[in-house]
Design a protein around this motif. Structure first.
Motif, PDB file in Angstrom:
ATOM      1  N   ILE A   1      68.959  28.379  52.102  1.00 26.08           N
ATOM      2  CA  ILE A   1      67.679  29.051  52.696  1.00 26.08           C
ATOM      3  C   ILE A   1      67.781  29.271  54.283  1.00 26.08           C
ATOM      4  O   ILE A   1      67.967  30.994  54.249  1.00 26.08           O
ATOM      5  N   GLY A   2      68.161  28.826  55.596  1.00 23.22           N
ATOM      6  CA  GLY A   2      68.254  29.257  56.628  1.00 23.22           C
ATOM      7  C   GLY A   2      70.496  30.472  56.746  1.00 23.22           C
ATOM      8  O   GLY A   2      69.630  31.570  57.103  1.00 23.22           O
ATOM      9  N   MET A   3      71.020  30.423  55.666  1.00 20.33           N
ATOM     10  CA  MET A   3      72.029  30.607  55.757  1.00 20.33           C
ATOM     11  C   MET A   3      71.896  32.191  55.161  1.00 20.33           C
ATOM     12  O   MET A   3      72.262  33.296  55.207  1.00 20.33           O
ATOM     13  N   ALA A   4      70.872  32.159  54.002  1.00 19.60           N
ATOM     14  CA  ALA A   4      70.856  33.551  53.399  1.00 19.60           C
ATOM     15  C   ALA A   4      69.638  34.625  53.767  1.00 19.60           C
ATOM     16  O   ALA A   4      69.776  35.031  53.265  1.00 19.60           O
ATOM     17  N   SER A   5      68.879  33.873  54.918  1.00 20.12           N
ATOM     18  CA  SER A   5      67.719  34.992  55.115  1.00 20.12           C
ATOM     19  C   SER A   5      67.960  34.893  56.480  1.00 20.12           C
ATOM     20  O   SER A   5      68.191  33.849  57.214  1.00 20.12           O
ATOM     21  N   ASP A   6      67.828  36.406  57.582  1.00 21.01           N
ATOM     22  CA  ASP A   6      67.320  36.282  58.309  1.00 21.01           C
ATOM     23  C   ASP A   6      66.439  35.703  58.893  1.00 21.01           C
ATOM     24  O   ASP A   6      65.910  36.177  60.353  1.00 21.01           O
ATOM     25  N   GLN A   7      65.233  35.880  58.045  1.00 30.28           N
ATOM     26  CA  GLN A   7      63.835  35.276  58.228  1.00 30.28           C
ATOM     27  C   GLN A   7      63.985  33.710  58.461  1.00 30.28           C
ATOM     28  O   GLN A   7      64.428  33.205  58.038  1.00 30.28           O
ATOM     29  N   SER A   8      62.810  33.373  59.202  1.00 29.14           N
ATOM     30  CA  SER A   8      62.763  32.086  59.344  1.00 29.14           C
ATOM     31  C   SER A   8      61.816  31.376  58.027  1.00 29.14           C
ATOM     32  O   SER A   8      61.216  32.547  56.822  1.00 29.14           O
ATOM     33  N   LEU A   9      62.351  30.048  57.644  1.00 22.66           N
ATOM     34  CA  LEU A   9      61.201  29.565  56.014  1.00 22.66           C
ATOM     35  C   LEU A   9      59.930  30.033  56.121  1.00 22.66           C
ATOM     36  O   LEU A   9      59.617  30.560  54.831  1.00 22.66           O
ATOM     37  N   LEU A  10      59.691  29.500  57.397  1.00 17.72           N
ATOM     38  CA  LEU A  10      57.716  29.666  57.251  1.00 17.72           C
ATOM     39  C   LEU A  10      57.418  30.900  57.399  1.00 17.72           C
ATOM     40  O   LEU A  10      56.613  31.818  56.063  1.00 17.72           O
ATOM     41  N   THR A  11      58.792  32.365  57.332  1.00 13.07           N
ATOM     42  CA  THR A  11      58.153  33.967  57.835  1.00 13.07           C
ATOM     43  C   THR A  11      58.074  34.123  56.121  1.00 13.07           C
ATOM     44  O   THR A  11      57.743  35.095  55.229  1.00 13.07           O
ATOM     45  N   LEU A  12      59.282  33.498  55.368  1.00  8.61           N
ATOM     46  CA  LEU A  12      59.772  33.922  53.976  1.00  8.61           C
ATOM     47  C   LEU A  12      58.146  33.922  52.778  1.00  8.61           C
ATOM     48  O   LEU A  12      57.517  33.643  52.015  1.00  8.61           O
ATOM     49  N   VAL A  13      57.644  31.594  53.230  1.00  5.55           N
ATOM     50  CA  VAL A  13      56.660  30.751  52.879  1.00  5.55           C
ATOM     51  C   VAL A  13      55.292  32.342  53.027  1.00  5.55           C
ATOM     52  O   VAL A  13      54.749  32.550  51.851  1.00  5.55           O
ATOM     53  N   ARG A  14      55.002  32.993  54.239  1.00  2.76           N
ATOM     54  CA  ARG A  14      53.966  33.983  54.636  1.00  2.76           C
ATOM     55  C   ARG A  14      54.039  34.530  53.346  1.00  2.76           C
ATOM     56  O   ARG A  14      52.824  35.455  53.181  1.00  2.76           O
ATOM     57  N   ARG A  15      55.300  35.833  53.600  1.00  7.92           N
ATOM     58  CA  ARG A  15      55.554  36.669  52.304  1.00  7.92           C
ATOM     59  C   ARG A  15      55.255  36.199  50.940  1.00  7.92           C
ATOM     60  O   ARG A  15      54.811  37.450  50.753  1.00  7.92           O
ATOM     61  N   LYS A  16      55.434  35.089  50.159  1.00  7.81           N
ATOM     62  CA  LYS A  16      55.144  34.718  48.912  1.00  7.81           C
ATOM     63  C   LYS A  16      53.642  34.582  49.184  1.00  7.81           C
ATOM     64  O   LYS A  16      53.805  35.179  47.749  1.00  7.81           O
ATOM     65  N   TRP A  17      53.083  33.488  49.859  1.00  8.35           N
ATOM     66  CA  TRP A  17      51.959  33.213  49.704  1.00  8.35           C
ATOM     67  C   TRP A  17      51.239  33.397  50.351  1.00  8.35           C
ATOM     68  O   TRP A  17      49.458  32.835  50.292  1.00  8.35           O
ATOM     69  N   GLY A  18      51.182  34.016  51.487  1.00 10.56           N
ATOM     70  CA  GLY A  18      50.272  34.570  52.537  1.00 10.56           C
ATOM     71  C   GLY A  18      50.556  33.404  53.855  1.00 10.56           C
ATOM     72  O   GLY A  18      51.219  32.140  53.686  1.00 10.56           O
ATOM     73  N   THR A  19      49.493  34.316  54.382  1.00  9.29           N
ATOM     74  CA  THR A  19      49.460  33.787  55.759  1.00  9.29           C
ATOM     75  C   THR A  19      48.941  32.118  55.712  1.00  9.29           C
ATOM     76  O   THR A  19      49.319  31.323  56.625  1.00  9.29           O
ATOM     77  N   PRO A  20      47.687  31.655  54.982  1.00  5.80           N
ATOM     78  CA  PRO A  20      47.558  30.223  54.661  1.00  5.80           C
ATOM     79  C   PRO A  20      47.797  29.284  54.587  1.00  5.80           C
ATOM     80  O   PRO A  20      48.153  28.255  54.840  1.00  5.80           O
TER      81      PRO A  20
END
Length: 420
Positions: A79-98
């Motif tokens: 996941i870290g190598m596939a994206s320039d964004q952090s994993l929590l940023t990906l979580v935020r994009r997918k399921w929201g800030t909460p």
């Protein structure tokens, strides 16, 4: 989609340059840090007690927990190598800030709650070695750990330090293993799952301390801190397996040595001195001192690594950044260290209320982290051709069920204790 080639932050050559062994050696780092922070005093104690009480019978649980940890750590690395964004940023994009705040703040609270044990471990270990006050060393090593945050490249310091500590622990127990010459047939038979009477609680603790989903989650941050991208996938995957294999080997060897040395003597392990007898075949009268030094190394590595994870994940959840050189990330990591030291000095050990609170947070956060990793690693929009294979989905899915089981089991234990 991620940039296919990330530039490493350090000055060293790219991981794929040079002969095969040199490439492998250069790639060691992220998973070794994860292994070192997972391999804390609690993990060593549980493995020793299992071997001393049940011999080789539960060796299978180390193999199983290590397999799950390898798969999820490698998942985090991809996941870290596939994206320039952090994993929590990906979580935020997918399921929201909460969802991101739940994981980040939850990880901070969990690591802060258990940091007291790491701080105490460094103090007790060095106090035992020197015959001095444990609290003095607790303060000193906490201050040294905080000071290391201000090094020019904290990540590289952390990486090299963990590599040395894991190497020393592995070498000591490996040499002891060669001297005690355990029964190969008995060890092979121990790979068949069984649960001896009275072992279930320790088996659960062994799985929980080896299969650390928070450590696996943060692997994605470690590879990004090192600057790895899609161009380093082979090295990253191999390093993930190598690092966690070291974790599993040390846990298994500790258990085997305890089974071969302590079980025949009827030693159940209630102190550092009794744990130290595991190394007597190699070190003789100095065994306790050597084991205590290893325990100190395990406590110090967990003290630093645990704080790095909790602080950095909180900072990312609050949008403060992810890299250790950023001031607010340093401040968050420092907060975990200070909280641990303060609790250690005030209570002498983690108070029951703090442990219960940490367990309650773990019950909620751990399944969420595991599910988030599993879902994102199967998201083709994020992962592209680095998404999970069918085999990894099978093993990861079983591992996810184990996480849910551990959470339900822990919740049930807490309810039973509360009801008396």
């Amino acid at each position: 989609m991620a940039n296919p080639e990330k530039k490493p932050l350090g000055e060293e050559p790219r991981a794929e340059e040079g002969p095969g062994f040199i490439r492998w050696f250069r790639s060691l780092g992220p998973a070794v840090i994860t292994a070192a922070l997972v391999l804390g005093p609690g993990s060593l104690t549980v493995s020793t007690k299992l071997g001393a009480l049940f011999g080789y019978q539960v060796l299978w649980i180390v193999v199983l927990a290590t397999l799950f940890m390898m798969v999820f750590t490698e998942m985090g690395a991809r996941i870290g190598m596939a994206s320039d964004q952090s994993l929590l940023t990906l979580v935020r994009r997918k399921w929201g800030t909460p969802a991101a705040v739940l994981i980040g703040a939850g990880s901070f609270l969990i690591t802060s709650s258990f940091q007291a044990g790491n701080a105490i471990g460094t103090g007790i270990a060095f106090g035992t070695l020197t015959g001095t006050t444990a609290s003095l060393w607790t303060v000193l090593f906490t201050l040294l750990a905080i000071g290391s945050l201000f090094l020019k490249n904290f990540y590289r310091f952390l990486e090299k330090m963990m590599l040395c500590l894991v190497g020393l622990m592995l070498a000591s127990f490996l040499f002891t293993l060669l001297m005690v010459r355990p029964d190969p047939a008995a060890m092979a038979g121990a790979l068949i799952p069984r649960i001896p009477e009275g072992s279930f609680a320790l088996i659960t603790a062994s799985v929980a301390t080896t299969f650390s989903i928070v450590g696996a989650f943060y692997q994605s941050y470690f590879v990004q801190e090192r600057g790895w991208g899609r161009g380093q996938v082979k090295e990253g995957v191999r390093e993930s397996y190598s690092g966690i294999l070291c974790l599993g080997l040390i846990s298994a060897i500790v258990m085997i040595c305890a089974a071969a040395v302590l079980l025949p003597q009827g030693i159940e392990v209630n102190s550092v001195v009794e744990m130290g007898k595991t190394l007597e075949p190699l070190y003789g009268g100095t065994a306790t001192a050597v084991f205590t030094l290893g325990l100190w190394g395990a406590a110090l590595s967990s003290l630093m690594g645990n704080a790095a994870i909790g602080g950095a994940l909180l900072a990312d959840a609050l949008g403060w950044g992810t890299r250790f050189h950023e001031k607010r990330v340093k401040g968050s990591v420092m907060a975990v260290m200070l909280i641990g030291a303060l609790v250690a000095l005030t209570f002498g050990s983690a108070p029951l209320e703090l442990i219960v609170t940490a367990q309650m947070i773990t019950v909620v956060v751990v399944p969420v982290i595991g599910t988030a990793m599993f879902r994102i690693s199967n998201d083709r929009a994020v992962m592209g051709d680095l998404k999970n294979s069918a085999v990894k989905n099978l093993i990861g899915g079983i591992g996810l069920l184990v996480l849910y089981f551990l959470s339900v089991y822990t919740l049930g234990s807490l309810i039973r204790d509360a009801l008396g």
